[in-house]
Design a protein around this motif. Structure first.
Motif, PDB file in Angstrom:
ATOM      1  N   VAL A 213      23.320  35.413  88.329  1.00 36.55           N
ATOM      2  CA  VAL A 213      24.660  35.341  87.742  1.00 36.55           C
ATOM      3  C   VAL A 213      24.763  36.467  86.716  1.00 36.55           C
ATOM      4  CG1 VAL A 213      26.272  33.971  86.363  1.00 36.55           C
ATOM      5  CG2 VAL A 213      24.871  32.853  88.105  1.00 36.55           C
ATOM      6  N   SER A 214      25.780  37.319  86.875  1.00 37.93           N
ATOM      7  CA  SER A 214      25.966  38.470  85.988  1.00 37.93           C
ATOM      8  C   SER A 214      27.400  38.504  85.498  1.00 37.93           C
ATOM      9  CB  SER A 214      25.666  39.788  86.713  1.00 37.93           C
ATOM     10  OG  SER A 214      24.374  39.790  87.263  1.00 37.93           O
ATOM     11  N   VAL A 215      27.583  39.097  84.310  1.00 32.96           N
ATOM     12  CA  VAL A 215      28.919  39.359  83.791  1.00 32.96           C
ATOM     13  C   VAL A 215      29.019  40.832  83.435  1.00 32.96           C
ATOM     14  CG1 VAL A 215      29.263  37.013  82.907  1.00 32.96           C
ATOM     15  CG2 VAL A 215      28.282  38.761  81.407  1.00 32.96           C
ATOM     16  N   VAL A 216      30.231  41.362  83.570  1.00 38.02           N
ATOM     17  CA  VAL A 216      30.529  42.701  83.089  1.00 38.02           C
ATOM     18  C   VAL A 216      31.545  42.547  81.975  1.00 38.02           C
ATOM     19  CG1 VAL A 216      31.367  45.001  83.658  1.00 38.02           C
ATOM     20  CG2 VAL A 216      30.071  43.682  85.357  1.00 38.02           C
ATOM     21  N   ASP A 217      31.259  43.135  80.830  1.00 36.81           N
ATOM     22  CA  ASP A 217      32.045  42.933  79.620  1.00 36.81           C
ATOM     23  C   ASP A 217      33.495  43.382  79.807  1.00 36.81           C
ATOM     24  OD1 ASP A 217      32.006  41.853  77.121  1.00 36.81           O
ATOM     25  OD2 ASP A 217      31.029  43.539  76.137  1.00 36.81           O
ATOM     26  N   PHE A 218      34.348  42.946  78.889  1.00 34.99           N
ATOM     27  CA  PHE A 218      35.738  43.405  78.860  1.00 34.99           C
ATOM     28  C   PHE A 218      35.750  44.924  78.957  1.00 34.99           C
ATOM     29  CE2 PHE A 218      39.701  44.607  76.782  1.00 34.99           C
ATOM     30  CZ  PHE A 218      40.603  43.722  77.350  1.00 34.99           C
ATOM     31  N   PRO A 219      36.602  45.508  79.818  1.00 34.56           N
ATOM     32  CA  PRO A 219      36.478  46.948  80.099  1.00 34.56           C
ATOM     33  C   PRO A 219      36.788  47.828  78.893  1.00 34.56           C
ATOM     34  CG  PRO A 219      38.490  46.053  81.081  1.00 34.56           C
ATOM     35  CD  PRO A 219      37.690  44.879  80.605  1.00 34.56           C
ATOM     36  N   SER A 220      35.938  48.822  78.686  1.00 44.96           N
ATOM     37  CA  SER A 220      36.204  49.886  77.729  1.00 44.96           C
ATOM     38  C   SER A 220      36.892  51.010  78.493  1.00 44.96           C
ATOM     39  CB  SER A 220      34.895  50.379  77.110  1.00 44.96           C
ATOM     40  OG  SER A 220      35.098  51.562  76.375  1.00 44.96           O
ATOM     41  N   MET A 221      38.135  51.328  78.125  1.00 43.67           N
ATOM     42  CA  MET A 221      38.936  52.288  78.877  1.00 43.67           C
ATOM     43  C   MET A 221      39.263  53.468  77.962  1.00 43.67           C
ATOM     44  SD  MET A 221      41.355  49.384  80.667  1.00 43.67           S
ATOM     45  CE  MET A 221      42.140  50.448  81.855  1.00 43.67           C
ATOM     46  N   SER A 222      38.644  54.606  78.234  1.00 48.10           N
ATOM     47  CA  SER A 222      38.835  55.785  77.396  1.00 48.10           C
ATOM     48  C   SER A 222      38.362  57.010  78.158  1.00 48.10           C
ATOM     49  CB  SER A 222      38.042  55.652  76.093  1.00 48.10           C
ATOM     50  OG  SER A 222      38.018  56.875  75.392  1.00 48.10           O
ATOM     51  N   LEU A 223      39.042  58.153  77.941  1.00 49.02           N
ATOM     52  CA  LEU A 223      38.594  59.392  78.573  1.00 49.02           C
ATOM     53  C   LEU A 223      37.228  59.822  78.064  1.00 49.02           C
ATOM     54  CD1 LEU A 223      41.894  61.494  78.738  1.00 49.02           C
ATOM     55  CD2 LEU A 223      40.658  60.422  80.616  1.00 49.02           C
ATOM     56  N   ARG A 224      36.825  59.334  76.894  1.00 50.09           N
ATOM     57  CA  ARG A 224      35.488  59.654  76.389  1.00 50.09           C
ATOM     58  C   ARG A 224      34.391  59.122  77.302  1.00 50.09           C
ATOM     59  NH1 ARG A 224      35.818  57.455  70.360  1.00 50.09           N
ATOM     60  NH2 ARG A 224      36.859  55.793  71.520  1.00 50.09           N
ATOM     61  N   ASN A 225      34.733  58.156  78.134  1.00 42.02           N
ATOM     62  CA  ASN A 225      33.729  57.595  79.036  1.00 42.02           C
ATOM     63  C   ASN A 225      33.320  58.564  80.139  1.00 42.02           C
ATOM     64  OD1 ASN A 225      33.566  55.093  77.698  1.00 42.02           O
ATOM     65  ND2 ASN A 225      35.403  54.370  78.738  1.00 42.02           N
ATOM     66  N   LEU A 226      34.020  59.702  80.250  1.00 40.96           N
ATOM     67  CA  LEU A 226      33.587  60.731  81.203  1.00 40.96           C
ATOM     68  C   LEU A 226      32.189  61.228  80.887  1.00 40.96           C
ATOM     69  CD1 LEU A 226      36.853  62.808  81.657  1.00 40.96           C
ATOM     70  CD2 LEU A 226      35.525  61.744  83.497  1.00 40.96           C
TER      71      LEU A 226
ATOM     72  N   GLY B 104      30.841  47.876  81.059  1.00 43.24           N
ATOM     73  CA  GLY B 104      31.458  48.759  82.038  1.00 43.24           C
ATOM     74  C   GLY B 104      32.499  49.623  81.348  1.00 43.24           C
ATOM     75  N   ARG B 105      32.411  50.934  81.522  1.00 43.04           N
ATOM     76  CA  ARG B 105      33.311  51.861  80.842  1.00 43.04           C
ATOM     77  C   ARG B 105      34.071  52.679  81.878  1.00 43.04           C
ATOM     78  NH1 ARG B 105      28.443  52.291  77.670  1.00 43.04           N
ATOM     79  NH2 ARG B 105      28.727  51.194  75.683  1.00 43.04           N
ATOM     80  N   VAL B 106      35.386  52.693  81.733  1.00 44.59           N
ATOM     81  CA  VAL B 106      36.240  53.356  82.707  1.00 44.59           C
ATOM     82  C   VAL B 106      36.844  54.608  82.074  1.00 44.59           C
ATOM     83  CG1 VAL B 106      38.105  53.036  84.361  1.00 44.59           C
ATOM     84  CG2 VAL B 106      36.837  51.041  83.509  1.00 44.59           C
ATOM     85  N   PRO B 107      36.652  55.789  82.670  1.00 46.35           N
ATOM     86  CA  PRO B 107      37.199  57.031  82.102  1.00 46.35           C
ATOM     87  C   PRO B 107      38.666  57.220  82.486  1.00 46.35           C
ATOM     88  CG  PRO B 107      35.846  57.544  83.995  1.00 46.35           C
ATOM     89  CD  PRO B 107      35.763  56.059  83.806  1.00 46.35           C
ATOM     90  N   VAL B 108      39.542  56.465  81.849  1.00 44.94           N
ATOM     91  CA  VAL B 108      40.980  56.583  82.102  1.00 44.94           C
ATOM     92  C   VAL B 108      41.705  56.735  80.769  1.00 44.94           C
ATOM     93  CG1 VAL B 108      40.917  55.239  84.237  1.00 44.94           C
ATOM     94  CG2 VAL B 108      41.351  54.080  82.051  1.00 44.94           C
ATOM     95  N   TYR B 109      42.910  57.318  80.856  1.00 44.38           N
ATOM     96  CA  TYR B 109      43.763  57.442  79.680  1.00 44.38           C
ATOM     97  C   TYR B 109      44.578  56.161  79.542  1.00 44.38           C
ATOM     98  CZ  TYR B 109      47.041  59.491  76.342  1.00 44.38           C
ATOM     99  OH  TYR B 109      47.792  59.737  75.231  1.00 44.38           O
ATOM    100  N   ARG B 110      45.177  55.966  78.361  1.00 42.59           N
ATOM    101  CA  ARG B 110      45.961  54.760  78.110  1.00 42.59           C
ATOM    102  C   ARG B 110      47.062  54.586  79.153  1.00 42.59           C
ATOM    103  NH1 ARG B 110      48.494  53.909  72.221  1.00 42.59           N
ATOM    104  NH2 ARG B 110      46.247  53.752  71.790  1.00 42.59           N
ATOM    105  N   ALA B 111      47.754  55.662  79.521  1.00 43.76           N
ATOM    106  CA  ALA B 111      48.781  55.598  80.558  1.00 43.76           C
ATOM    107  C   ALA B 111      48.149  55.937  81.909  1.00 43.76           C
ATOM    108  CB  ALA B 111      49.907  56.571  80.251  1.00 43.76           C
ATOM    109  N   PRO B 112      48.532  55.258  82.974  1.00 47.69           N
ATOM    110  CA  PRO B 112      47.965  55.557  84.303  1.00 47.69           C
ATOM    111  C   PRO B 112      48.234  56.994  84.722  1.00 47.69           C
ATOM    112  CG  PRO B 112      49.157  53.465  84.332  1.00 47.69           C
ATOM    113  CD  PRO B 112      49.469  54.114  83.019  1.00 47.69           C
ATOM    114  N   SER B 113      47.322  57.544  85.540  1.00 47.94           N
ATOM    115  CA  SER B 113      47.482  58.900  86.052  1.00 47.94           C
ATOM    116  C   SER B 113      46.989  58.950  87.493  1.00 47.94           C
ATOM    117  CB  SER B 113      46.679  59.888  85.194  1.00 47.94           C
ATOM    118  OG  SER B 113      45.320  59.909  85.580  1.00 47.94           O
ATOM    119  N   PRO B 114      47.310  60.021  88.246  1.00 43.57           N
ATOM    120  CA  PRO B 114      46.848  60.144  89.631  1.00 43.57           C
ATOM    121  C   PRO B 114      45.334  60.211  89.765  1.00 43.57           C
ATOM    122  CG  PRO B 114      48.700  61.621  89.230  1.00 43.57           C
ATOM    123  CD  PRO B 114      48.269  61.095  87.893  1.00 43.57           C
TER     124      PRO B 114
END
Length: 366
Positions: free
Chosen positions: A41-54, A74-84
């Motif tokens: 049984v595993s959990v992935v924390d609330f997502p950290s969403m920032s371009l710094r995650n690149l 889990g860290r997602v390299p995205v900006y606050r607003a969605p992009s292509p």
């Protein structure tokens, strides 16, 4: 498939917070962590969403307060607003998580508990991918910052193998807005915790009878209604609040305890006289399945509630508009408290909730 499934839950609440704050998925994970049908049984924390995650590791092991559960960030390299470019970002995070997750079973089931994680589902190596809709995230404060990602998440959730919702009202809303076919699975309560010997109460409780509000004091709560209840009998608030709200509660003469751990909640509620649900009636509160009402009833309390949808029916719940809330508190107080859980909550044990979620997300039953 007994003993062959690796379970992964993508959390909508930080894992560290669940050590002291009871939520739907804290309780379900406590059921599943000891379930022999799961290999891990595993959990992935609330997502950290920032371009710094690149330039940061996108998946890594973090401390877990439950040694039966593996926890990852889990860290997602995205900006606050969605992009292509977001699809590439989610693919990168999905690959990183897949490589970091335990793989001891012969199949993997992943359940996202927030729309903010739903886009990564398609990029995880899994045999089944599910989504559990808890509250309408479009009405939460986080939507002011990342509302576009919330909407994209709901659209992605429509492609999941299974979807469950915390309430029928939320199921109807997501079906109408996103074409999501969700199965309602309401929240639960640990009824047995309210029949155990009475434990120690938190310090600072008023002498004599008091009403109680259990939970986070945020935008769903009408503080004016807490003040109206305070005119009937002393009010105790047990839950997190920001500094300004805490000062407001104290200025009203309300006893604010701050966060109270799940193990202490039964002792607190069993000493109260009335349970309070002073919620605004809005898009958020009409999507919920309030756990606190189940806990109040399990403690034998009558409840004074505003007219929001409830998943439990009891003649000990007094419903009134904001204008009549003080009178509802008086009426609830006249009901008196029971020495045992209200029979209405017997069908709402967390074991039943966990089994219903297992049926939908692991077994694929409808």
């Amino acid at each position: 498939m007994p003993g062959t499934t690796d379970l992964v839950v993508l959390l909508g609440t930080p894992w560290s917070r669940l050590a002291w704050q009871n939520t739907r998925w804290r309780s379900v994970l406590q059921q599943w962590a000891g379930d022999a049908r799961f290999t891990t049984v595993s959990v992935v924390d609330f997502p950290s969403m920032s371009l710094r995650n690149l330039v940061r590791t996108r998946a890594e092991r973090i401390d877990s307060w439950d040694d039966r559960v593996t926890a990852l960030a889990g860290r997602v390299p995205v900006y606050r607003a969605p992009s292509p470019l977001d699809a590439l970002a989610w693919r990168m995070t999905g690959a990183a998580l897949t490589g970091a997750l335990p793989a001891q079973g012969t199949r993997r089931v992943v359940v996202a508990a927030t729309p903010l994680w739903a886009p990564v589902l398609r990029y995880l190596d899994a045999d089944r991918r599910g989504f559990d809709a808890v509250d309408d995230w479009r009405a939460l404060p986080v939507a002011a910052r990342v509302g576009g990602h919330v909407l994209r998440g709901y659209r992605a959730a429509a492609r999941a193998d299974a979807v469950t919702t915390v309430s029928p009202e939320l199921a109807d809303r997501l079906r109408a807005d996103f074409g999501i076919d969700g199965r309602p699975v309401p929240n639960g309560v640990d009824v047995e915790a309210y029949t155990a010997p009475l434990g120690d109460a938190p310090p600072g409780l008023p002498e004599g009878s008091f009403a109680v509000y259990l939970g986070v004091v945020q935008q769903r709560v009408d503080v004016g209604l807490l003040a109206a209840a305070q005119q009937v009998l002393p009010v105790v608030v047990a839950g997190p609040a920001d500094d300004a709200t805490a000062r407001q509660l104290r200025d009203l003469g309300i006893t604010w305890l701050g966060p109270v751990g799940p193990d202490v909640v039964p002792a607190l509620l069993r000493r109260a006289a009335v349970g309070l649900l002073p919620h605004h009636v809005n898009a958020l509160t009409t999507s919920m399945s309030p756990m606190k009402v189940l806990e109040y009833l399990a403690a034998g309390l009558p409840v004074a509630a505003t007219p929001v949808p409830l998943t439990v029916a009891s003649d000990r719940i007094v419903v009134a508009s904001a204008a009549g809330y003080g009178e509802a508190v008086r009426d609830a107080l006249a009901h008196g408290r029971l020495d045992a859980p209200d029979p209405a909550v017997r069908a709402f044990g967390w074991n039943r909730v966990a089994e219903a979620l297992f049926s939908a997300h692991v077994n694929g039953e409808r």
